[in-house]
Write a protein that holds these residues in place. Structure first.
Motif, mmCIF file in Angstrom:
data_model
loop_
_atom_site.group_PDB
_atom_site.id
_atom_site.type_symbol
_atom_site.label_atom_id
_atom_site.label_comp_id
_atom_site.label_asym_id
_atom_site.label_seq_id
_atom_site.Cartn_x
_atom_site.Cartn_y
_atom_site.Cartn_z
ATOM 1 N N GLN A 49 17.216 13.314 -18.065
ATOM 2 C CA GLN A 49 17.250 13.720 -16.662
ATOM 3 C C GLN A 49 16.134 14.729 -16.361
ATOM 4 O OE1 GLN A 49 20.754 13.701 -14.663
ATOM 5 N NE2 GLN A 49 19.648 14.352 -12.842
ATOM 6 N N GLN A 50 15.983 15.739 -17.228
ATOM 7 C CA GLN A 50 14.941 16.760 -17.013
ATOM 8 C C GLN A 50 13.555 16.135 -17.016
ATOM 9 O OE1 GLN A 50 15.361 19.642 -20.138
ATOM 10 N NE2 GLN A 50 17.180 20.598 -19.253
ATOM 11 N N ALA A 51 13.315 15.258 -17.962
ATOM 12 C CA ALA A 51 11.993 14.656 -18.109
ATOM 13 C C ALA A 51 11.635 13.824 -16.884
ATOM 14 C CB ALA A 51 11.944 13.785 -19.367
ATOM 15 N N ILE A 52 12.588 13.017 -16.415
ATOM 16 C CA ILE A 52 12.308 12.160 -15.259
ATOM 17 C C ILE A 52 12.114 13.020 -14.012
ATOM 18 C CG2 ILE A 52 13.222 10.342 -13.754
ATOM 19 C CD1 ILE A 52 14.670 9.240 -16.303
ATOM 20 N N ASP A 53 12.959 14.033 -13.829
ATOM 21 C CA ASP A 53 12.813 14.911 -12.659
ATOM 22 C C ASP A 53 11.442 15.591 -12.662
ATOM 23 O OD1 ASP A 53 15.260 14.298 -11.579
ATOM 24 O OD2 ASP A 53 16.307 15.993 -12.508
ATOM 25 N N PHE A 54 11.025 16.072 -13.822
ATOM 26 C CA PHE A 54 9.710 16.714 -13.894
ATOM 27 C C PHE A 54 8.607 15.715 -13.569
ATOM 28 C CE2 PHE A 54 5.730 17.718 -15.889
ATOM 29 C CZ PHE A 54 5.529 19.038 -15.490
ATOM 30 N N GLU A 55 8.714 14.542 -14.181
ATOM 31 C CA GLU A 55 7.691 13.506 -14.021
ATOM 32 C C GLU A 55 7.559 13.075 -12.549
ATOM 33 O OE1 GLU A 55 5.514 12.395 -16.161
ATOM 34 O OE2 GLU A 55 4.729 10.816 -14.856
ATOM 35 N N GLU A 98 9.911 6.959 -2.793
ATOM 36 C CA GLU A 98 10.964 6.264 -3.516
ATOM 37 C C GLU A 98 10.621 6.289 -5.009
ATOM 38 O OE1 GLU A 98 13.191 1.897 -3.572
ATOM 39 O OE2 GLU A 98 11.139 2.065 -2.840
ATOM 40 N N VAL A 99 11.620 6.599 -5.810
ATOM 41 C CA VAL A 99 11.439 6.650 -7.263
ATOM 42 C C VAL A 99 11.775 5.277 -7.848
ATOM 43 C CG1 VAL A 99 12.297 7.724 -9.392
ATOM 44 C CG2 VAL A 99 12.016 9.103 -7.299
ATOM 45 N N VAL A 100 10.931 4.774 -8.754
ATOM 46 C CA VAL A 100 11.164 3.466 -9.387
ATOM 47 C C VAL A 100 11.105 3.648 -10.901
ATOM 48 C CG1 VAL A 100 10.301 1.104 -9.682
ATOM 49 C CG2 VAL A 100 10.167 2.215 -7.434
ATOM 50 N N ILE A 101 12.160 3.207 -11.574
ATOM 51 C CA ILE A 101 12.236 3.414 -13.027
ATOM 52 C C ILE A 101 12.668 2.125 -13.719
ATOM 53 C CG2 ILE A 101 13.328 4.769 -14.891
ATOM 54 C CD1 ILE A 101 13.960 6.915 -12.719
ATOM 55 N N GLY A 102 11.995 1.816 -14.821
ATOM 56 C CA GLY A 102 12.432 0.723 -15.701
ATOM 57 C C GLY A 102 12.597 1.291 -17.102
ATOM 58 N N PHE A 103 13.595 0.794 -17.831
ATOM 59 C CA PHE A 103 13.919 1.365 -19.145
ATOM 60 C C PHE A 103 13.620 0.413 -20.288
ATOM 61 C CE2 PHE A 103 16.586 5.221 -19.982
ATOM 62 C CZ PHE A 103 16.234 5.886 -18.828
ATOM 63 N N LEU A 119 15.899 -3.232 -35.168
ATOM 64 C CA LEU A 119 16.024 -2.702 -33.813
ATOM 65 C C LEU A 119 16.198 -3.844 -32.825
ATOM 66 C CD1 LEU A 119 12.927 -0.285 -33.727
ATOM 67 C CD2 LEU A 119 15.301 0.341 -34.247
ATOM 68 N N LEU A 120 16.923 -3.543 -31.754
ATOM 69 C CA LEU A 120 16.896 -4.409 -30.579
ATOM 70 C C LEU A 120 16.218 -3.593 -29.492
ATOM 71 C CD1 LEU A 120 20.275 -6.179 -29.699
ATOM 72 C CD2 LEU A 120 18.040 -7.253 -29.832
ATOM 73 N N GLU A 121 15.139 -4.101 -28.930
ATOM 74 C CA GLU A 121 14.523 -3.417 -27.794
ATOM 75 C C GLU A 121 15.021 -4.071 -26.519
ATOM 76 O OE1 GLU A 121 10.289 -2.654 -27.781
ATOM 77 O OE2 GLU A 121 10.315 -2.352 -25.602
ATOM 78 N N ILE A 122 15.693 -3.271 -25.698
ATOM 79 C CA ILE A 122 16.367 -3.773 -24.499
ATOM 80 C C ILE A 122 15.570 -3.313 -23.279
ATOM 81 C CG2 ILE A 122 18.556 -3.748 -23.220
ATOM 82 C CD1 ILE A 122 19.719 -2.718 -26.098
ATOM 83 N N VAL A 123 15.040 -4.267 -22.515
ATOM 84 C CA VAL A 123 14.087 -3.960 -21.441
ATOM 85 C C VAL A 123 14.677 -4.310 -20.083
ATOM 86 C CG1 VAL A 123 11.738 -4.356 -20.582
ATOM 87 C CG2 VAL A 123 12.208 -4.532 -23.037
ATOM 88 N N THR A 124 14.642 -3.369 -19.134
ATOM 89 C CA THR A 124 15.179 -3.636 -17.789
ATOM 90 C C THR A 124 14.073 -3.993 -16.802
ATOM 91 O OG1 THR A 124 14.932 -1.472 -16.700
ATOM 92 C CG2 THR A 124 16.823 -1.735 -18.190
ATOM 93 N N GLU A 125 14.475 -4.595 -15.711
ATOM 94 C CA GLU A 125 13.605 -4.703 -14.535
ATOM 95 C C GLU A 125 13.472 -3.291 -13.953
ATOM 96 O OE1 GLU A 125 12.083 -7.338 -13.519
ATOM 97 O OE2 GLU A 125 13.195 -9.047 -14.331
ATOM 98 N N PRO A 126 12.452 -3.048 -13.133
ATOM 99 C CA PRO A 126 12.331 -1.704 -12.524
ATOM 100 C C PRO A 126 13.333 -1.503 -11.392
ATOM 101 C CG PRO A 126 10.450 -3.083 -11.903
ATOM 102 C CD PRO A 126 11.290 -3.912 -12.828
ATOM 103 N N ASP A 127 14.612 -1.511 -11.724
ATOM 104 C CA ASP A 127 15.691 -1.505 -10.736
ATOM 105 C C ASP A 127 16.303 -0.127 -10.512
ATOM 106 O OD1 ASP A 127 15.479 -4.206 -10.354
ATOM 107 O OD2 ASP A 127 17.273 -4.751 -11.497
ATOM 108 N N ILE A 128 15.920 0.852 -11.331
ATOM 109 C CA ILE A 128 16.567 2.158 -11.277
ATOM 110 C C ILE A 128 15.851 3.040 -10.249
ATOM 111 C CG2 ILE A 128 17.149 4.195 -12.664
ATOM 112 C CD1 ILE A 128 17.150 2.189 -15.114
ATOM 113 N N ARG A 129 16.620 3.798 -9.439
ATOM 114 C CA ARG A 129 16.030 4.491 -8.287
ATOM 115 C C ARG A 129 16.151 6.016 -8.313
ATOM 116 N NH1 ARG A 129 13.780 0.739 -8.315
ATOM 117 N NH2 ARG A 129 13.385 -0.906 -6.824
ATOM 118 N N SER A 130 16.686 6.590 -9.382
ATOM 119 C CA SER A 130 16.764 8.055 -9.468
ATOM 120 C C SER A 130 17.029 8.449 -10.920
ATOM 121 C CB SER A 130 17.896 8.596 -8.581
ATOM 122 O OG SER A 130 19.148 8.198 -9.104
#
Ligand code: ADP
Ligand code: MG
Length: 331
Positions: A233-239, A11-16, A161-172
């Protein structure tokens, strides 16, 4: 979660973390201009140069833009938030610290929702936000303009700047791009950021980890400064592929900060990740706490345009449009 999102059983887990440059004319703590593309060091005043005896003064317009974002994302807007010094050495950071917010950010919680196509269905995804905090940008080191030397351009120092931080809710990676596009749409729609990714007005860091379903979160690597949706998209897929191969080969993932190289399509470790303790955060004694009263929030709200999600819902309810079409119409 659906098994279709598993990559080779992981499972892929991503936070931004997204840095949105705020559309104020002057800097966050000084009167210098924020206009893009000026001759180096022509838009850096004594405060931006960190000359002794200078003091920062909060830009009200930057605060109003933070309030607007909070209202747009259904966040709590802190009645009292605090600026902190984030200490680190960098040639383009003459103060030796960046003014940011740490323990008490101005925008807390909230969420970003968007629609995605999954097979034949349109599904609604929601990514929760942890926070959004105000901070100043650093200057720029120019390594390519001089032979054997680096130049320092402080025009960008102090840009809001506004730094906007998510929970690790992203899955792809697809969800990551959809999230970033939706956030980009919102900040440009309400006009707090010009959204120009090439000029660095909207930069995303993707924290990526993988795990076997049901396991605790894996160790993440943070891909820095993604400034196009394609590279994202390319960077995350590679990673993701790289991390799975490492784990399948029996190695452990080390927490690290990595850069994406568009020429090779690969991510490469830049440094091992520092902890917040390394920055020796403490409240900035030069700035009082930021106090936002309810009537200020009301005044800001009264001036805001109808939000995309409100308009989308209205199109669905009033005109019976499918959710996907309503979303397309509000891009
Ligand atoms: P830091 O302060 O080091 O930047 P945070 O805990 O604030 O770390 O997290 C930064 C970002 O990383 C957040 O968007 C968060 O959701 C995300 N994140 C945290 N842990 C993981 C993980 N294991 N996998 C993917 N993303 C993560
Ligand atoms: Mg971070």
């Amino acid at each position: 979660m659906s098994t279709s999102l598993l990559v080779h059983g992981y499972e892929v887990v991503i936070g931004f973390e997204t840095h949105a440059q705020l559309s104020t004319q002057s800097k966050i703590f000084s009167r210098a201009s924020t206009a893009f593309g000026a001759e180096p060091n022509t838009q850096a005043c004594a405060v931006d140069l960190a000359l002794p005896g200078t003091l920062p003064v909060m830009n009200k317009g930057a605060v109003e833009r933070a309030i607007e974002l909070g209202l747009a994302l259904g966040s709590h807007i802190a009645e009292r938030s605090v600026f902190a010094r984030k200490n680190y050495f960098y040639p383009d950071l003459p103060k030796g610290y960046q003014i940011s917010q740490f323990e008490i950010p101005v925008v807390q919680g909230g969420e970003v929702s968007f629609f995605m196509e999954e097979g034949k269905e349109t599904v609604r995804k929601t990514v929760r936000l942890v926070r959004a905090h105000l901070e100043e940008d650093a200057g720029k080191s120019l390594h390519e303009d001089f032979i054997g030397q680096s130049g320092i351009d402080l025009n960008r120092a102090g840009t809001p700047l506004l730094e906007i931080v998510t929970e690790p809710d992203i899955r792809s990676s697809e969800e990551a791009v959809a999230y970033a596009k939706e956030l980009h749409k919102i900040v440009t729609w309400i006009g707090i950021c010009d959204g120009n990714m090439q000029e660095g007005s909207f930069r995303c860091d993707a924290n990526v980890s993988v795990r076997k379903p049901g396991q605790p979160l894996g160790t993440r690597r943070e891909i820095k400064n993604l400034n196009s949706f394609k590279f994202m998209q390319q960077a995350i897929d590679f990673e993701v592929r790289w991390q799975i191969e490492e784990l399948e080969d029996g190695r452990k993932i080390q927490q690290a900060t990595v850069l994406f190289d568009p020429d090779t399509g690969e991510t490469r470790a830049m440094r091992t990740k520092e902890d917040s303790a390394d920055y020796r955060y403490f409240p900035d004694p030069d700035l009082p706490p930021l106090v936002i009263a309810a009537d200020w929030i009301e005044r800001v709200q009264a001036e805001m345009p109808e939000l995309p999600r409100v308009m989308t819902t209205r199109f669905v309810l009033e005109y019976g449009l499918p959710g996907y079409d309503a979303t397309m119409l509000t891009q």
